[in-house]
Design an enzyme around this catalytic site. Structure first.
Site, PDB file in Angstrom:
ATOM      1  N   LYS A  22     -16.868  -1.404   8.600  1.00  0.00           N
ATOM      2  CA  LYS A  22     -17.949   0.269   8.919  1.00  0.00           C
ATOM      3  C   LYS A  22     -18.834   0.050   7.101  1.00  0.00           C
ATOM      4  O   LYS A  22     -20.072   0.140   7.055  1.00  0.00           O
ATOM      5  CB  LYS A  22     -17.137   1.471   9.245  1.00  0.00           C
ATOM      6  CG  LYS A  22     -17.549   2.096   8.299  1.00  0.00           C
ATOM      7  CD  LYS A  22     -16.863   4.016   8.320  1.00  0.00           C
ATOM      8  CE  LYS A  22     -15.588   3.583   7.371  1.00  0.00           C
ATOM      9  NZ  LYS A  22     -16.082   4.306   5.831  1.00  0.00           N
ATOM     10  N   ASN A  23     -17.746  -0.535   6.230  1.00  0.00           N
ATOM     11  CA  ASN A  23     -18.186  -0.292   4.515  1.00  0.00           C
ATOM     12  C   ASN A  23     -18.745  -1.357   4.494  1.00  0.00           C
ATOM     13  O   ASN A  23     -19.710  -1.357   3.110  1.00  0.00           O
ATOM     14  CB  ASN A  23     -17.134  -0.130   3.259  1.00  0.00           C
ATOM     15  CG  ASN A  23     -16.486   0.852   4.053  1.00  0.00           C
ATOM     16  OD1 ASN A  23     -16.952   2.247   4.248  1.00  0.00           O
ATOM     17  ND2 ASN A  23     -14.576   1.651   3.762  1.00  0.00           N
ATOM     18  N   CYS A 117     -13.777  15.265  -1.584  1.00  0.00           N
ATOM     19  CA  CYS A 117     -13.762  15.550  -0.450  1.00  0.00           C
ATOM     20  C   CYS A 117     -12.318  15.540  -0.563  1.00  0.00           C
ATOM     21  O   CYS A 117     -11.104  15.135  -1.527  1.00  0.00           O
ATOM     22  CB  CYS A 117     -13.966  14.047   0.257  1.00  0.00           C
ATOM     23  SG  CYS A 117     -14.051  12.699   0.230  1.00  0.00           S
ATOM     24  N   ARG A 122     -15.414  12.658  -6.250  1.00  0.00           N
ATOM     25  CA  ARG A 122     -16.353  11.466  -5.659  1.00  0.00           C
ATOM     26  C   ARG A 122     -17.651  11.105  -6.550  1.00  0.00           C
ATOM     27  O   ARG A 122     -18.681  11.625  -6.185  1.00  0.00           O
ATOM     28  CB  ARG A 122     -17.036  11.658  -4.249  1.00  0.00           C
ATOM     29  CG  ARG A 122     -16.531  11.533  -3.450  1.00  0.00           C
ATOM     30  CD  ARG A 122     -15.469  10.168  -3.290  1.00  0.00           C
ATOM     31  NE  ARG A 122     -15.535   9.368  -2.593  1.00  0.00           N
ATOM     32  CZ  ARG A 122     -15.404   8.602  -1.492  1.00  0.00           C
ATOM     33  NH1 ARG A 122     -14.981   9.768  -0.686  1.00  0.00           N
ATOM     34  NH2 ARG A 122     -16.228   8.447  -0.992  1.00  0.00           N
ATOM     35  N   ASP A 319      -7.792   2.284   1.402  1.00  0.00           N
ATOM     36  CA  ASP A 319      -7.913   2.640   2.486  1.00  0.00           C
ATOM     37  C   ASP A 319      -7.012   2.237   3.395  1.00  0.00           C
ATOM     38  O   ASP A 319      -6.853   2.494   4.987  1.00  0.00           O
ATOM     39  CB  ASP A 319      -9.093   2.120   2.775  1.00  0.00           C
ATOM     40  CG  ASP A 319     -10.326   2.191   2.106  1.00  0.00           C
ATOM     41  OD1 ASP A 319     -10.295   3.370   1.695  1.00  0.00           O
ATOM     42  OD2 ASP A 319     -12.024   1.936   2.466  1.00  0.00           O
ATOM     43  N   ARG A 411     -15.070   8.502  12.250  1.00  0.00           N
ATOM     44  CA  ARG A 411     -15.997   8.387  12.000  1.00  0.00           C
ATOM     45  C   ARG A 411     -15.747   6.683  11.364  1.00  0.00           C
ATOM     46  O   ARG A 411     -16.822   6.482  10.872  1.00  0.00           O
ATOM     47  CB  ARG A 411     -16.034   9.026  10.343  1.00  0.00           C
ATOM     48  CG  ARG A 411     -16.158  10.591  10.304  1.00  0.00           C
ATOM     49  CD  ARG A 411     -16.091  10.423   9.122  1.00  0.00           C
ATOM     50  NE  ARG A 411     -16.564  10.060   7.961  1.00  0.00           N
ATOM     51  CZ  ARG A 411     -15.567  10.185   7.004  1.00  0.00           C
ATOM     52  NH1 ARG A 411     -14.399  10.214   6.557  1.00  0.00           N
ATOM     53  NH2 ARG A 411     -16.721   8.636   5.983  1.00  0.00           N
TER      54      ARG A 411
HETATM   55  C1  EPZ Z   1     -15.673   3.001  -1.050  1.00  0.00           C
HETATM   56  O1  EPZ Z   1     -16.177   3.737  -1.505  1.00  0.00           O
HETATM   57  C2  EPZ Z   1     -15.557   3.242   0.200  1.00  0.00           C
HETATM   58  N1  EPZ Z   1     -16.447   3.051   1.094  1.00  0.00           N
HETATM   59  C3  EPZ Z   1     -14.354   3.939   0.891  1.00  0.00           C
HETATM   60  O2  EPZ Z   1     -13.913   3.577   1.954  1.00  0.00           O
HETATM   61  C4  EPZ Z   1     -13.385   3.170  -0.808  1.00  0.00           C
HETATM   62  O3  EPZ Z   1     -11.821   3.786  -0.438  1.00  0.00           O
HETATM   63  C5  EPZ Z   1     -13.273   3.273  -1.990  1.00  0.00           C
HETATM   64  O4  EPZ Z   1     -14.785   2.324  -1.913  1.00  0.00           O
HETATM   65  C6  EPZ Z   1     -12.881   1.975  -2.784  1.00  0.00           C
HETATM   66  O5  EPZ Z   1     -12.629   0.930  -2.420  1.00  0.00           O
HETATM   67  C7  EPZ Z   1     -17.092   3.132   1.298  1.00  0.00           C
HETATM   68  O6  EPZ Z   1     -17.811   1.816   1.491  1.00  0.00           O
HETATM   69  C8  EPZ Z   1     -18.458   3.334   2.058  1.00  0.00           C
HETATM   70  P1  EPZ Z   1     -15.739   3.936  -5.434  1.00  0.00           P
HETATM   71  P2  EPZ Z   1     -16.680   4.253  -3.094  1.00  0.00           P
HETATM   72  O7  EPZ Z   1     -17.148   3.744  -6.270  1.00  0.00           O
HETATM   73  O8  EPZ Z   1     -17.707   3.365  -3.423  1.00  0.00           O
HETATM   74  C9  EPZ Z   1     -14.426   5.910  -9.391  1.00  0.00           C
HETATM   75  C10 EPZ Z   1     -12.601   5.221   3.709  1.00  0.00           C
HETATM   76  O9  EPZ Z   1     -12.122   5.759   4.124  1.00  0.00           O
HETATM   77  N2  EPZ Z   1     -15.933   5.960  -9.756  1.00  0.00           N
HETATM   78  O10 EPZ Z   1     -15.317   2.387  -5.658  1.00  0.00           O
HETATM   79  O11 EPZ Z   1     -17.450   5.533  -2.835  1.00  0.00           O
HETATM   80  C11 EPZ Z   1     -13.932   6.820  -7.621  1.00  0.00           C
HETATM   81  O12 EPZ Z   1     -13.971   8.690  -8.293  1.00  0.00           O
HETATM   82  C12 EPZ Z   1     -13.881   4.525   2.407  1.00  0.00           C
HETATM   83  O13 EPZ Z   1     -13.472   3.833   4.255  1.00  0.00           O
HETATM   84  C13 EPZ Z   1     -16.169   6.792 -10.534  1.00  0.00           C
HETATM   85  O14 EPZ Z   1     -15.779   6.903 -11.893  1.00  0.00           O
HETATM   86  O15 EPZ Z   1     -15.720   3.827  -3.991  1.00  0.00           O
HETATM   87  C14 EPZ Z   1     -13.035   6.516  -7.975  1.00  0.00           C
HETATM   88  O16 EPZ Z   1     -11.985   6.299  -8.793  1.00  0.00           O
HETATM   89  C15 EPZ Z   1     -13.110   6.255   1.611  1.00  0.00           C
HETATM   90  N3  EPZ Z   1     -17.856   7.260 -10.736  1.00  0.00           N
HETATM   91  C16 EPZ Z   1     -13.331   5.065  -8.280  1.00  0.00           C
HETATM   92  O17 EPZ Z   1     -14.282   4.902  -9.114  1.00  0.00           O
HETATM   93  C17 EPZ Z   1     -18.572   6.997 -10.273  1.00  0.00           C
HETATM   94  O18 EPZ Z   1     -19.787   6.874 -10.198  1.00  0.00           O
HETATM   95  C18 EPZ Z   1     -13.912   3.431  -6.606  1.00  0.00           C
HETATM   96  O19 EPZ Z   1     -14.600   4.623  -5.874  1.00  0.00           O
HETATM   97  C19 EPZ Z   1     -18.166   5.929  -8.936  1.00  0.00           C
HETATM   98  C20 EPZ Z   1     -17.248   6.097  -8.415  1.00  0.00           C
END
Ligand code: EPZ
Length: 432
Positions: A22-23, A117, A122, A319, A411
Site C-alpha cells: 500500500k505505502n 489522527c 501528522r 507499522d 484501508r
Molecule cells: C508513512 O507516513 C506511512 N504512510 C506510515 O504508515 C508510516 O507509519 C510512516 O511513514 C513511518 O514509517 C504512508 O507511507 C502512506 P513520516 P508518513 O513522515 O510519511 C515526523 C500505515 O499504517 N514528521 O515518515 O506520513 C512525524 O510526525 C501508515 O500504513 C515531521 O516531524 O510518516 C513522525 O514522527 C501510518 N515533519 C516522523 O516524522 C514532517 O513534515 C515520521 O513520519 C513529516 C513527518
C-alpha cells in the site's frame, strides 16, 4: 457499519500470497501526475486508501482504469486542476503525496492540510521546507497548503525532523525535483523500501535518481517523463502482520511473494521471540532484487519476552509496533516496546488490556507483562495497525472477539477475513 467477529483458538495453516505494498502504491500512483502517456502498474492492492487516491487523481484530471489481477492503468488527461480538496484528503493523510508531483509538473498545488489522527500529530513542515528550498512560494491559508513555482531549481536540502527522516516528505521532494532544473540532493532521506520503489519507478519513466535506499539521494532534473509498466514490491507490513497472526495461533503458514530483506529487523525479533522462520528462494531472477521468495513461519505457541524499539528503516517499523504488542501480551515474562517514530501511537493498548492483557504505557514506552491467555470481548479499532493487533489478539483469545469501526482495517489489508479464513481462522463480518 460493519464489525468483525472472531472465534479464537484456531491455528492458522496453509499458504497465503502477500499483496503489493500500500505505502509504495500510493506515492507511485500520485507520481503518475508527472508523466506523459499511460502507466500500467501491477500489484495494486484493493484497499479503500487506493480507492480514495484514485478519486483524488480523477478530480485532478487523471483517468484511472482497474484491470484484472491488481493492475491499474493511469493516464493524465487534463492538467488544469491543481486542488486536492478537504472532502477527499480528510479520509487519508497520505493524500499529501500529490503536493510534490502537482508542483513539479503543473507549477502549482493547493492541497488540504492533513489533520492529526489517532497515531498522533501528522506535521508536514519537512514537506514545506523541501519545496521551499526548491524555490516554491508557499502559503498556508484556510486549511490548505498553496504552493506555486514554475520550474523548480535543484538544491541541497536536509530533510530531518525531531523523529528523523520522513517517508512521504522524501517522496514529495523527490517528485517535486525530478522535473526541476539541475541537481537536487536530499540529505537524511528516508530509506524505506517504499521510497526506494517510488524512485525505481520514476527511473523507469526517465528520471535520473541515484543513492536509492541511501541517506543521500541525488536527483538530476529531466525535461519529460513517460508512462511505463511496473510491479509494486510486496507489502512488508502485511507480511509481518501475517507472520505474527500465524505464530500467535501456534500454526504454520507459508507466505508467498515476499522480500525477506525488507523484513530483516522483524524476522530477527520474531526469531528471538521463539518463532521458527525459514526462507526459500522459489525462482531466481536476473538480480537478487528480482528473486521470488517464500517464508515458512512456524510456532509452538510459546513466546519469549523481548525488548523492541520502533525506528525508521531498517529498524523495526512503527507499522508493526501494535502487532508485536499483541503477540508479546501472551509471552512468558516482561517485554518492552519503545516507539521512536510516532510517540503517541498506543491507542491499541487500552483495547488489548480489555482483552486481559497487562500492558502499562508511559512516555512512548509500553511495558508488557505477559499473561497466560487473552479473552474475547468487544473492542474498538482506532487506526489501521491497531485494528491488525486486535485481529491478532482475537485469533488467539479464548471465546469471541468483536471488533468495531472495522473500516480502518480495509484501508490497508485486502479481504483480510477471506484470506485468514482460508488459513483456518473462524471470523466473519456482521452489520453492527
Ligand atoms: C508513512 O507516513 C506511512 N504512510 C506510515 O504508515 C508510516 O507509519 C510512516 O511513514 C513511518 O514509517 C504512508 O507511507 C502512506 P513520516 P508518513 O513522515 O510519511 C515526523 C500505515 O499504517 N514528521 O515518515 O506520513 C512525524 O510526525 C501508515 O500504513 C515531521 O516531524 O510518516 C513522525 O514522527 C501510518 N515533519 C516522523 O516524522 C514532517 O513534515 C515520521 O513520519 C513529516 C513527518
Amino acid at each position: 457499519m460493519e464489525k468483525m467477529v472472531i472465534e479464537g483458538g484456531n491455528p492458522l495453516r496453509g499458504n497465503i500470497r502477500i499483496s503489493g505494498a500500500k505505502n509504495a502504491a500510493l506515492p507511485i500512483m500520485a507520481s503518475c501526475l508527472l508523466l506523459k502517456g499511460t502507466s500500467r502498474i501491477q500489484g495494486i492492492p484493493e484497499l479503500t486508501d487506493v480507492k480514495t487516491l484514485c478519486e483524488i487523481l480523477i478530480n485532478l484530471g487523471v483517468k484511472t482504469e482497474r484491470c484484472k489481477d491488481h493492475t491499474l492503468e493511469i493516464t493524465v488527461q487534463d492538467d488544469s486542476n491543481v486542488t486536492a480538496p478537504y472532502e477527499l484528503v480528510r479520509t487519508m493523510r497520505a493524500s499529501i503525496c500529490v503536493l510534490g508531483p502537482l508542483l513539479g509538473r503543473r507549477g502549482a498545488a493547493k492541497v488540504s492540510i492533513p489533520g492529526g489522527c489517532s497515531i498522533g500529530p501528522r506535521p508536514i513542515d519537512l514537506h514545506i521546507k523541501g519545496i521551499k528550498a526548491l524555490g516554491a512560494e508557499v502559503e498556508m491559508k484556510d486549511g490548505y497548503v498553496i504552493a506555486t513555482g514554475k520550474r523548480l531549481k535543484g538544491t541541497t536540502v536536509y530533510l530531518g525532523g525531531v523523529a528523523g527522516s520522513s517517508v512521504l516528505g522524501t517522496c514529495n521532494i523527490l517528485m517535486a525535483a525530478v522535473l526541476g532544473e539541475g541537481r537536487t540532493i536530499i540529505t537524511n532521506a528516508a530509506c524505506e523500501p517504499e521510497v526506494q520503489d517510488l524512485a525505481n519507478f520514476l527511473n523507469k519513466t526517465g528520471a535520473k535518481i541515484t543513492g536509492i535506499g541511501e541517506k543521500t539521494m541525488i536527483i538530476d532534473g529531466v525535461d519529460e517523463l513517460h508512462g511505463t509498466e511496473y510491479t509494486i514490491i510486496p507489502d512488508r507490513i502485511e507480511a509481518g502482520t501475517l507472520m505474527i497472526a500465524g505464530a500467535v495461533t501456534g500454526g504454520r503458514v507459508v507466505l508467498q511473494n515476499i522480500i525477506p530483506g525488507h523484513l530483516t529487523s522483524v524476522i530477527d525479533k520474531l526469531v528471538e521471540i521463539g518463532i521458527d522462520i525459514q526462507t526459500r528462494t522459489i525462482s531466481k531472477g536476473n538480480s537478487p532484487g528480482k528473486n521470488v521468495y517464500e517464508c515458512i513461519v512456524e510456532s509452538n505457541g510459546h513466546f519469549n519476552p523481548v525488548n523492541i524499539t520502533a525506528l525508521p528503516y531498517p529498524g523495526v517499523p512503527t507499522d508493526m509496533q501494535a502487532q508485536f504488542t499483541a503477540l508479546l501480551s501472551i509471552a512468558k515474562g516482561v517485554s518492552s516496546i519503545t516507539e521512536k517514530v510516532f510517540p503517541h501511537r498506543f491507542v491499541h493498548v487500552a483495547e488489548l488490556n480489555r482483552m486481559g492483557a497487562n500492558i502499562r504505557n508511559d512516555d512512548a514506552v509500553s511495558i508488557i507483562n505477559g499473561v497466560p491467555s487473552l479473552s474475547g470481548t468487544t473492542v474498538m479499532a482506532s487506526d489501521l495497525r491497531a485494528s491488525a493487533s486486535l485481529v491478532i489478539a482475537g485469533l488467539v483469545a479464548k471465546g469471541v472477539t468483536e471488533i468495531r469501526r472495522l473500516y480502518h482495517i480495509d484501508r490497508g489489508y485486502e479481504k483480510i477475513e477471506e484470506r485468514l479464513t482460508s488459513l483456518g481462522a473462524k471470523m466473519w463480518r456482521e452489520r453492527e
